[in-house]
Design a protein around this motif. Structure first.
Motif, PDB file in Angstrom:
ATOM      1  N   PHE A   1     117.368  -8.814  35.814  1.00  0.00           N
ATOM      2  CA  PHE A   1     116.343  -8.940  36.853  1.00  0.00           C
ATOM      3  C   PHE A   1     115.088  -9.634  36.317  1.00  0.00           C
ATOM      4  N   TYR A   2     114.718  -9.325  35.093  1.00  0.00           N
ATOM      5  CA  TYR A   2     113.550  -9.965  34.476  1.00  0.00           C
ATOM      6  C   TYR A   2     113.754 -11.482  34.400  1.00  0.00           C
ATOM      7  N   LEU A   3     114.911 -11.904  33.920  1.00  0.00           N
ATOM      8  CA  LEU A   3     115.180 -13.338  33.793  1.00  0.00           C
ATOM      9  C   LEU A   3     115.201 -14.021  35.160  1.00  0.00           C
ATOM     10  N   ALA A   4     115.821 -13.383  36.151  1.00  0.00           N
ATOM     11  CA  ALA A   4     115.869 -13.958  37.496  1.00  0.00           C
ATOM     12  C   ALA A   4     114.476 -14.047  38.106  1.00  0.00           C
ATOM     13  N   ASN A   5     113.687 -13.002  37.944  1.00  0.00           N
ATOM     14  CA  ASN A   5     112.334 -13.000  38.503  1.00  0.00           C
ATOM     15  C   ASN A   5     111.410 -13.989  37.814  1.00  0.00           C
ATOM     16  N   ASN A   6     111.778 -14.430  36.636  1.00  0.00           N
ATOM     17  CA  ASN A   6     110.985 -15.435  35.935  1.00  0.00           C
ATOM     18  C   ASN A   6     111.544 -16.837  36.128  1.00  0.00           C
ATOM     19  N   GLY A   7     112.441 -16.985  37.096  1.00  0.00           N
ATOM     20  CA  GLY A   7     112.888 -18.308  37.509  1.00  0.00           C
ATOM     21  C   GLY A   7     114.041 -18.915  36.732  1.00  0.00           C
ATOM     22  N   HIS A   8     114.708 -18.152  35.885  1.00  0.00           N
ATOM     23  CA  HIS A   8     115.849 -18.701  35.150  1.00  0.00           C
ATOM     24  C   HIS A   8     117.034 -18.853  36.095  1.00  0.00           C
ATOM     25  N   ASP A   9     117.790 -19.919  35.909  1.00  0.00           N
ATOM     26  CA  ASP A   9     118.898 -20.170  36.821  1.00  0.00           C
ATOM     27  C   ASP A   9     120.067 -19.224  36.550  1.00  0.00           C
ATOM     28  N   THR A  10     120.887 -19.061  37.568  1.00  0.00           N
ATOM     29  CA  THR A  10     121.981 -18.095  37.525  1.00  0.00           C
ATOM     30  C   THR A  10     122.964 -18.383  36.401  1.00  0.00           C
ATOM     31  N   ARG A  11     123.297 -19.644  36.163  1.00  0.00           N
ATOM     32  CA  ARG A  11     124.251 -19.989  35.097  1.00  0.00           C
ATOM     33  C   ARG A  11     123.703 -19.614  33.723  1.00  0.00           C
ATOM     34  N   SER A  12     122.410 -19.833  33.504  1.00  0.00           N
ATOM     35  CA  SER A  12     121.810 -19.469  32.215  1.00  0.00           C
ATOM     36  C   SER A  12     121.817 -17.958  32.022  1.00  0.00           C
ATOM     37  N   ILE A  13     121.509 -17.227  33.085  1.00  0.00           N
ATOM     38  CA  ILE A  13     121.536 -15.763  33.005  1.00  0.00           C
ATOM     39  C   ILE A  13     122.960 -15.293  32.746  1.00  0.00           C
TER      40      ILE A  13
ATOM     41  N   ASN B   1     132.505 -13.883  34.736  1.00  0.00           N
ATOM     42  CA  ASN B   1     132.544 -14.243  36.153  1.00  0.00           C
ATOM     43  C   ASN B   1     131.128 -14.237  36.713  1.00  0.00           C
ATOM     44  N   ILE B   2     130.747 -15.314  37.365  1.00  0.00           N
ATOM     45  CA  ILE B   2     129.375 -15.431  37.888  1.00  0.00           C
ATOM     46  C   ILE B   2     129.075 -14.395  38.977  1.00  0.00           C
ATOM     47  N   LYS B   3     130.100 -13.837  39.590  1.00  0.00           N
ATOM     48  CA  LYS B   3     129.893 -12.798  40.607  1.00  0.00           C
ATOM     49  C   LYS B   3     129.120 -11.614  40.032  1.00  0.00           C
ATOM     50  N   ASN B   4     129.298 -11.370  38.740  1.00  0.00           N
ATOM     51  CA  ASN B   4     128.595 -10.258  38.104  1.00  0.00           C
ATOM     52  C   ASN B   4     127.126 -10.575  37.826  1.00  0.00           C
ATOM     53  N   THR B   5     126.756 -11.826  37.950  1.00  0.00           N
ATOM     54  CA  THR B   5     125.387 -12.262  37.662  1.00  0.00           C
ATOM     55  C   THR B   5     124.569 -12.459  38.928  1.00  0.00           C
ATOM     56  N   VAL B   6     125.233 -12.814  39.997  1.00  0.00           N
ATOM     57  CA  VAL B   6     124.554 -13.173  41.245  1.00  0.00           C
ATOM     58  C   VAL B   6     123.627 -12.078  41.754  1.00  0.00           C
ATOM     59  N   ILE B   7     123.955 -10.824  41.512  1.00  0.00           N
ATOM     60  CA  ILE B   7     123.123  -9.710  41.987  1.00  0.00           C
ATOM     61  C   ILE B   7     121.675  -9.860  41.524  1.00  0.00           C
ATOM     62  N   TYR B   8     121.470 -10.364  40.332  1.00  0.00           N
ATOM     63  CA  TYR B   8     120.114 -10.493  39.805  1.00  0.00           C
ATOM     64  C   TYR B   8     119.327 -11.579  40.537  1.00  0.00           C
ATOM     65  N   THR B   9     119.958 -12.704  40.824  1.00  0.00           N
ATOM     66  CA  THR B   9     119.245 -13.789  41.490  1.00  0.00           C
ATOM     67  C   THR B   9     119.149 -13.587  42.994  1.00  0.00           C
ATOM     68  N   GLU B  10     120.101 -12.876  43.601  1.00  0.00           N
ATOM     69  CA  GLU B  10     120.046 -12.608  45.047  1.00  0.00           C
ATOM     70  C   GLU B  10     118.801 -11.825  45.416  1.00  0.00           C
ATOM     71  N   LEU B  11     118.391 -10.929  44.554  1.00  0.00           N
ATOM     72  CA  LEU B  11     117.264 -10.061  44.859  1.00  0.00           C
ATOM     73  C   LEU B  11     115.928 -10.582  44.337  1.00  0.00           C
ATOM     74  N   SER B  12     115.940 -11.724  43.686  1.00  0.00           N
ATOM     75  CA  SER B  12     114.711 -12.271  43.120  1.00  0.00           C
ATOM     76  C   SER B  12     113.812 -12.847  44.216  1.00  0.00           C
ATOM     77  N   PRO B  13     112.545 -12.415  44.260  1.00  0.00           N
ATOM     78  CA  PRO B  13     111.632 -12.961  45.272  1.00  0.00           C
ATOM     79  C   PRO B  13     111.296 -14.428  45.012  1.00  0.00           C
ATOM     80  N   ARG B  14     111.605 -14.922  43.852  1.00  0.00           N
ATOM     81  CA  ARG B  14     111.275 -16.314  43.504  1.00  0.00           C
ATOM     82  C   ARG B  14     112.474 -17.252  43.601  1.00  0.00           C
ATOM     83  N   ARG B  15     113.569 -16.787  44.176  1.00  0.00           N
ATOM     84  CA  ARG B  15     114.786 -17.594  44.151  1.00  0.00           C
ATOM     85  C   ARG B  15     114.669 -18.917  44.908  1.00  0.00           C
ATOM     86  N   PHE B  16     113.735 -19.016  45.861  1.00  0.00           N
ATOM     87  CA  PHE B  16     113.580 -20.253  46.612  1.00  0.00           C
ATOM     88  C   PHE B  16     112.334 -21.043  46.185  1.00  0.00           C
TER      89      PHE B  16
END
Length: 130
Positions: free
Chosen positions: A89-101, A109-124
């Motif tokens: 969540f920290y990495l996603a909230n700081n704007g790191h892309d899903t593949r890097s996380i 599997n990226i499905k296990n990572t998406v949860i962090y970026t889906e909930l990030s308020p900065r994803r857009f």
């Protein structure tokens, strides 16, 4: 699980559950603390040991982290995997892309990572320029 190269400042991470191995930088305060431990305990191949100089068990680590949560007055039980989730969540909230996380956390599997970026308020953030 991992192996630390203190000369170069890297942690080589091997994963359980078929995760992808990776290499992470160890910097600053953490690197100095690890080097200090190495100087104080030159004969130990382990970073964290019991009073008997054996590596800490999974159970001991769970107990230490749970106790730290109680001391911090959390209203819920803290467990070690929460540290991993908080990193995602920290990495996603700081704007790191899903593949890097995904790579950092060793998810096959990226499905296990998406949860962090889906909930990030900065994803857009930075989708559009004014």
């Amino acid at each position: 699980m991992g192996q630390i190269d203190l000369q170069k400042g890297f942690l080589h991470v091997t994963r359980l559950k078929n995760g992808t191995p990776s290499t992470h930088p160890v910097r600053g305060v953490e690197l100095r603390a690890l080097r200090q431990l190495q100087r104080e305990y030159p004969d130990s191949p382990y970073v964290f040991t019991s009073e008997r100089k054996a590596p800490l068990t999974d159970r001991a680590i769970r107990h230490i982290i749970s106790r730290a949560g109680k001391v911090a007055n959390f209203l819920f039980t803290i467990h070690p995997h929460m540290l991993r989730h908080s990193t995602g969540f920290y990495l996603a909230n700081n704007g790191h892309d899903t593949r890097s996380i995904q790579s950092y956390l060793g998810h096959a599997n990226i499905k296990n990572t998406v949860i962090y970026t889906e909930l990030s308020p900065r994803r857009f953030k930075n989708f559009w320029k004014d």
